[in-house]
Design a protein around this motif. Structure first.
Motif: not given
Length: 231
Positions: A116-134
């Motif tokens: 199971i990956i926490a959070g939405p199945t479609d993720l929107y993030v801005k350029v330059g930000s950092s993303v963590t998938l757990t």
């Protein structure tokens, strides 16, 4: 003329774990094969499964797949069963013959084991930000040795610090890191630092012993995002 003798590539994984019902692939890579041929032998009954590209077993689940350059000879075991576990030998008919052993482990997965990956199945993030998938693996209590590693993919490409895909320069492993804890709580984190448009894609967390989970990461230039909705 004399040619260099055939040699095995010892960098290939020698211990392969797959789940019941899946296709197991055991890859034997040979350099300088020349006019020699590669055979796969099942150690438990010394049964010759394949020789060259021919199959010598009535069990249609077994076949060999070779690359165009005749370097890779991969034994495929379709719908693998626990009884397929054991040693498989890749053999080259030199004089004397050379062989390399691989161990296949086919494990039974409880039907309710899944990632199971926490959070939405479609993720929107801005350029330059950092993303963590757990990603955490939900499964009934299992003995620790049944728990294989957790792999991450982007699309069809495996994301490990050790594999470069020269034909897909978009995977920038400088910015992508992974860490797993394989204790009572089985989980893995994928981090993307300084996200770029190129990082957009379908990310899959694939445990060895449970069903995979995926999430689509969309990296967006914030100021452009709204225009897309007005077309």
């Amino acid at each position: 003329g004399s040619y260099p003798p055939p040699v095995f590539d010892f960098g290939m994984p020698r211990n392969i774990t797959t789940r019941t019902g899946h296709t197991a692939a055991i890859n034997c890579r040979v350099d300088n094969l020349g006019d020699k041929s590669v055979s796969w032998i099942r150690k438990r009954d010394l049964h010759i499964l394949t020789a060259g590209i021919l199959t010598y077993t009535s069990d249609e689940r077994f076949k060999v797949v070779r690359t165009a350059d005749s370097k890779d000879w991969t034994l495929h075991v379709k719908y693998a069963q626990p009884r397929d576990s054991g040693i498989y030998e890749c053999q080259v008919n030199t004089e004397p013959k050379i062989s390399m052993a691989f161990r296949l482990n086919v494990i039974v997965t409880p039907p309710d084991a899944k990632a199971i990956i926490a959070g939405p199945t479609d993720l929107y993030v801005k350029v330059g930000s950092s993303v963590t998938l757990t990603c955490h693996v939900k499964q009934p209590a299992t003995s620790a040795q049944d728990i294989g590693p957790i792999y991450w993919y982007r699309g069809p490409y495996i994301l490990t610090p050790f594999v470069a895909h020269p034909n897909d320069a978009a995977i920038d492993l400088q910015r992508i890191s992974m860490e797993s804890t394989l204790a009572e709580k089985l989980q893995s984190r994928l981090r993307i630092a300084n996200a770029q448009l190129l990082d957009t894609g379908n990310y899959t967390c694939m445990p060895t012993t449970a069903e995979a989970a995926s999430v689509v990461v969309n990296v967006i230039n914030d100021e452009h995002h709204h225009h897309h909705h007005h077309h």
